[in-house]
Design an enzyme around this catalytic site. Structure first.
Site: not given
Ligand SMILES: [Zn+2]
Length: 548
Positions: A339, A413
């Site tokens: 994050e 991702y």
């Molecule tokens: Zn992320």
């Protein structure tokens, strides 16, 4: 971001591939007028440029109710008199005013068209105020669904947080809810019961006691995307440190529930380590003026700008698990590293359209391996990123649908980071690679960008035409497959499953000796002096290989 929704799907898929597939089949393919109003730069949006918000609200936890106003300052770019402001049902846009005059509002679902009375001269900087209230959509499985989490801590105190990636900030406050336009600065004033603390983005400027409530005034001095704006309300305690970074002293502040203080003091030692590694790879932290914060929340976490939210249980891994199954994923706290990595890729460099969300997620997923590399060496980072390949779905392209607020596959991702890792092999120059990563952060500092801009920048700085490379990995689900056969001293090979013109070189081992191969769609032959006994493709390249 995360669109953790898909990460969750992936975890479910470990248990049940069938249910995962079913989830994907239900993916929306037809888009409505509301999707277009939400996802495109409509004529009622494009004529004005955001410069400042003052979001000023009251949060009443017992009633699960939010009310208040947003003052929106903007610069007139074109003549027009109708302004689109977004606020999602069941929140109600009550009133809009400009210079004290009430304006008429035409409601169209979640979009609200406000007719301005005063002439909007090009170049003028004007303000309007929009008033609203309601019981916002409750997040049931934050951050996957989004909205407000109205939770309680172990002491039965209110523990409340917003999360709205994908769904949009307009789920809880009225704004211009499109990624392309960001305010240059913002003030967030949040009134809460006096025993609770509200933590938002930027720096706390003032706390006002008003009767049995307190208003927390937070000031953000840098451009901020809508979904990054957040409220976090709880029985927080605070500790802090000063990090001596690339741009001088950086305040790092931590807000956690009182009973988690000791655990946090240990686990959050990873925050300055993160800062050191990412400043090395990406250049200076992009929000020195706003400080860096980690804020505990009752859900997993989110890249809220300068107030990264944290709910990973003060444990390493992703909820204690290693996404790579190599062991390396347990060497760091996934939520702190991932994050916070978004401060560079998502918060500083922001996609204009969520269809290009790989710019956030591919680079940030890749940043986890760079963190490992910084502390444990190049092999560790490589093993980690290769280990995550098992999570790739190859269901849909990484780039989503433009102008309808629709992101691409969750492959942004794991496949995205493997695409970047593969690209690094082609560069064969770690210094140049790092300069490219830092260069991206300089060139697009605090900007919203398109995939094309990022592609062009990478191609230019790496001095390679990467058109087919990006077309292959971002715009198709096809994974290049090397077909090969060897007989005595001859190796024959070609690519299948590729876009036209794809000819990425790869490193291979023939009898334990390294070679570069330059495959394309045509069969080619490599003659060796000795008999070929073994042939392997370097694992750092994300391709499939198939002996014939
Ligand atoms: Zn992320």
């Amino acid at each position: 971001m995360i669109n953790y929704k898909y990460l969750l799907f992936l975890f479910i898929s470990f248990l049940s591939l069938a249910s995962f597939a079913q989830g994907l089949l239900q993916e929306k393919t037809n888009f409505s007028r509301q999707d277009t109003l939400r996802g495109s730069i409509t004529p009622e949006r494009e004529w004005w440029d955001l410069s400042y918000y003052h979001l000023d609200i009251k949060v009443e936890p017992d009633k699960k109710f939010i009310s208040g106003k947003n003052t929106i300052q903007y610069k007139v770019l074109k003549e027009n008199s109708v302004m689109q402001i977004d606020l999602q049902s069941p929140m109600k846009l009550l009133k809009a005013t400009q210079n004290g005059n009430e304006l008429t509002i035409k409601h169209d679902g979640n979009a609200h068209f406000i007719s301005l009375i005063e002439v909007q001269n090009v170049g003028d900087v004007n303000r309007i105020e929009v008033y609203y209230e309601g019981h916002p959509k409750e997040a049931v499985r934050a951050p996957w669904d989004g909205g407000i989490s109205w939770k309680r801590d172990k002491n039965n105190n209110h523990f409340i947080a917003s999360s709205c990636q994908g769904l949009g900030a307009s789920v809880w406050w009225p704004c211009k809810d499109h990624m392309y336009d960001e305010v240059d600065s913002m003030k967030i004033s949040v009134n809460v019961p006096y025993k609770l603390i509200n933590v938002s983005n930027g720096r706390l400027r003032l706390v006002e006691r008003i009767g049995d409530t307190k208003t927390y005034h937070w000031v953000v001095k840098n451009p901020i995307n809508n979904y990054g704006v957040n409220i976090n309300i709880g029985d927080y305690v605070n500790f802090s440190e000063v990090y001596n970074g690339m741009a001088g002293n950086l305040d790092m502040d931590y807000y956690v529930l009182s009973y988690n203080l000791e655990k946090a003091k240990v686990q959050f030692k990873q925050a300055p380590k993160m800062m050191e590694a990412f400043e090395y790879w990406f250049g200076q932290y992009p929000f020195y003026a706003d400080s860096f914060k980690l804020v505990e929340v009752p859900y997993l976490g989110m890249e809220h700008q300068s107030s990264v939210t944290y709910g990973n249980g003060f444990k390493n891994g992703y909820l204690g698990r290693d996404l790579s199954n190599t062991g390396w994923g347990l060497k760091f706290d996934f939520i702190i590293i991932h994050e916070a990595g978004h401060e560079w890729f998502a918060n500083s460099i922001t996609n204009k359209d969520v269809a290009d969300m790989w710019i956030h997620e591919s680079f940030t997923s890749y940043s986890e391996s760079l963190y490992l590399e910084y502390y444990f060496g190049k092999e560790a980072g490589a093993e980690y990123v290769i280990g995550k390949r098992k999570n790739i779905a190859n269901d849909r392209p990484i780039i989503g649908c433009y102008n309808v607020n629709k992101e691409g596959s969750s492959d942004m991702y794991f496949k995205g980071e493997n695409m970047l890792h593969t690209l690094r092999q082609l560069v064969e120059d770690d210094k140049k690679w790092r300069q490219m990563l830092r260069g991206l952060n300089r060139a697009f500092y605090h900007q919203t960008v398109t995939t094309k801009q990022v592609e062009d920048y990478i191609s230019k700085t790496l001095e390679k035409d990467l058109t087919e490379f990006f077309n292959q990995y971002l715009r198709t689900t096809k994974i290049p497959t090397l077909e090969y056969k060897f007989d005595k001293k001859n190796l024959e090979y070609r690519y299948t499953n590729i876009v036209k013109g794809f000819d990425m070189p790869i490193q291979v081992k023939i009898n334990d000796e390294e070679h570069w191969l330059f495959p394309n769609a045509e069969w080619q032959t490599l003659k060796q002096d000795d008999r070929i006994n073994t042939f392997t493709v370097d694992k750092d390249f994300y391709i499939f290989s198939k002996p014939l």
